[in-house]
Design a protein around this motif. Sequence first.
Motif, mmCIF file in Angstrom:
data_model
loop_
_atom_site.group_PDB
_atom_site.id
_atom_site.type_symbol
_atom_site.label_atom_id
_atom_site.label_comp_id
_atom_site.label_asym_id
_atom_site.label_seq_id
_atom_site.Cartn_x
_atom_site.Cartn_y
_atom_site.Cartn_z
ATOM 1 N N UNK A 1 0.840 -1.198 0.000
ATOM 2 C CA UNK A 1 0.000 0.000 0.000
ATOM 3 C C UNK A 1 0.875 1.248 0.000
ATOM 4 N N UNK A 2 0.652 2.104 -0.974
ATOM 5 C CA UNK A 2 1.351 3.378 -1.074
ATOM 6 C C UNK A 2 0.286 4.472 -1.141
ATOM 7 N N UNK A 3 -0.290 4.794 0.016
ATOM 8 C CA UNK A 3 -1.420 5.724 0.057
ATOM 9 C C UNK A 3 -1.068 7.100 -0.511
ATOM 10 N N UNK A 4 0.077 7.719 -0.138
ATOM 11 C CA UNK A 4 0.352 9.050 -0.705
ATOM 12 C C UNK A 4 0.397 9.076 -2.233
ATOM 13 N N UNK A 5 0.859 7.993 -2.866
ATOM 14 C CA UNK A 5 0.877 7.947 -4.333
ATOM 15 C C UNK A 5 -0.388 7.293 -4.898
ATOM 16 N N UNK A 6 -1.328 6.926 -3.997
ATOM 17 C CA UNK A 6 -2.634 6.363 -4.369
ATOM 18 C C UNK A 6 -2.498 5.052 -5.140
ATOM 19 N N UNK A 7 -1.460 4.280 -4.826
ATOM 20 C CA UNK A 7 -1.167 3.042 -5.555
ATOM 21 C C UNK A 7 -1.110 1.852 -4.617
ATOM 22 N N UNK A 8 -1.681 0.745 -5.059
ATOM 23 C CA UNK A 8 -1.721 -0.492 -4.288
ATOM 24 C C UNK A 8 -1.342 -1.646 -5.202
ATOM 25 N N UNK A 9 -0.552 -2.566 -4.679
ATOM 26 C CA UNK A 9 -0.240 -3.802 -5.380
ATOM 27 C C UNK A 9 -0.747 -4.955 -4.534
ATOM 28 N N UNK A 10 -1.346 -5.926 -5.191
ATOM 29 C CA UNK A 10 -1.749 -7.143 -4.495
ATOM 30 C C UNK A 10 -1.061 -8.317 -5.160
ATOM 31 N N UNK A 11 -0.874 -9.342 -4.381
ATOM 32 C CA UNK A 11 -0.228 -10.554 -4.863
ATOM 33 C C UNK A 11 -0.910 -11.717 -4.166
ATOM 34 N N UNK A 12 -1.343 -12.705 -4.944
ATOM 35 C CA UNK A 12 -1.974 -13.871 -4.337
ATOM 36 C C UNK A 12 -1.649 -15.122 -5.128
ATOM 37 N N UNK A 13 -1.716 -16.260 -4.448
ATOM 38 C CA UNK A 13 -1.445 -17.562 -5.073
ATOM 39 C C UNK A 13 -2.612 -18.481 -4.752
ATOM 40 N N UNK A 14 -2.998 -19.286 -5.750
ATOM 41 C CA UNK A 14 -4.216 -20.084 -5.656
ATOM 42 C C UNK A 14 -3.981 -21.500 -6.158
ATOM 43 N N UNK A 15 -4.793 -22.392 -5.646
ATOM 44 C CA UNK A 15 -4.757 -23.796 -6.054
ATOM 45 C C UNK A 15 -5.018 -23.957 -7.551
ATOM 46 N N UNK A 16 -5.959 -23.171 -8.064
ATOM 47 C CA UNK A 16 -6.311 -23.210 -9.480
ATOM 48 C C UNK A 16 -7.085 -21.943 -9.810
ATOM 49 N N UNK A 17 -7.291 -21.640 -11.095
ATOM 50 C CA UNK A 17 -8.029 -20.427 -11.447
ATOM 51 C C UNK A 17 -9.449 -20.404 -10.867
ATOM 52 N N UNK A 18 -10.069 -21.569 -10.736
ATOM 53 C CA UNK A 18 -11.420 -21.625 -10.181
ATOM 54 C C UNK A 18 -11.473 -21.117 -8.745
ATOM 55 N N UNK A 19 -10.464 -21.433 -7.934
ATOM 56 C CA UNK A 19 -10.429 -20.956 -6.548
ATOM 57 C C UNK A 19 -10.361 -19.433 -6.517
ATOM 58 N N UNK A 20 -9.552 -18.852 -7.395
ATOM 59 C CA UNK A 20 -9.467 -17.391 -7.478
ATOM 60 C C UNK A 20 -10.801 -16.799 -7.907
ATOM 61 N N UNK A 21 -11.430 -17.367 -8.914
ATOM 62 C CA UNK A 21 -12.709 -16.835 -9.404
ATOM 63 C C UNK A 21 -13.810 -16.958 -8.350
ATOM 64 N N UNK A 22 -13.829 -18.067 -7.619
ATOM 65 C CA UNK A 22 -14.839 -18.209 -6.557
ATOM 66 C C UNK A 22 -14.636 -17.150 -5.476
ATOM 67 N N UNK A 23 -13.384 -16.903 -5.106
ATOM 68 C CA UNK A 23 -13.089 -15.858 -4.136
ATOM 69 C C UNK A 23 -13.563 -14.496 -4.654
ATOM 70 N N UNK A 24 -13.206 -14.168 -5.897
ATOM 71 C CA UNK A 24 -13.532 -12.855 -6.457
ATOM 72 C C UNK A 24 -15.038 -12.603 -6.510
ATOM 73 N N UNK A 25 -15.821 -13.663 -6.665
ATOM 74 C CA UNK A 25 -17.286 -13.523 -6.744
ATOM 75 C C UNK A 25 -17.960 -13.583 -5.378
ATOM 76 N N UNK A 26 -17.193 -13.825 -4.321
ATOM 77 C CA UNK A 26 -17.792 -13.949 -2.988
ATOM 78 C C UNK A 26 -17.687 -12.629 -2.220
#
Length: 136
Positions: free
Chosen positions: A60-85
């Motif tokens: 998180x870089x609030x003064x520059x209004x920029x955020x990076x996220x990084x995540x690792x998942x078992x498979x693309x379906x696990x990521x998609x289920x998370x994103x829709x929840x």
Amino acid sequence: MPDIPWLTPTPPAPDAEVHVMASRFETKTLLGAIRFFLKAPGIIGQIRKAPGAHGVALRARIPSRTFLTLSAWEDPGALHRFARSEPHRSSSRAAAAFMRESTFTFWTVPASALPITWAEAEHRLAEEAARSGHAA
């Protein structure tokens, strides 16, 4: 602003292939950045409980209004289920109103490559931004 370091909700099997996502968000305003940051702990908590989540980190870089996220998942379906929840689904829809730009990139690595470094994530995000015509 301190980063939220790599957390491992569920370790992958040693011989597994892991699906990684990195994202870069830039908000239009400082208020938007603060709103984004205030939602982050709830989303990180959600990932920590999500089936198939093998890792998560936030820069998180609030003064520059920029955020990076990084995540690792078992498979693309696990990521998609998370994103829709919830609360991710509602939070991401609400955040769209104050986002200036977003970039996402996806790749796979062997489980032994975790945790992914910020240098690797930033390199891949810059490549994706160049391909799509966004600033990195």
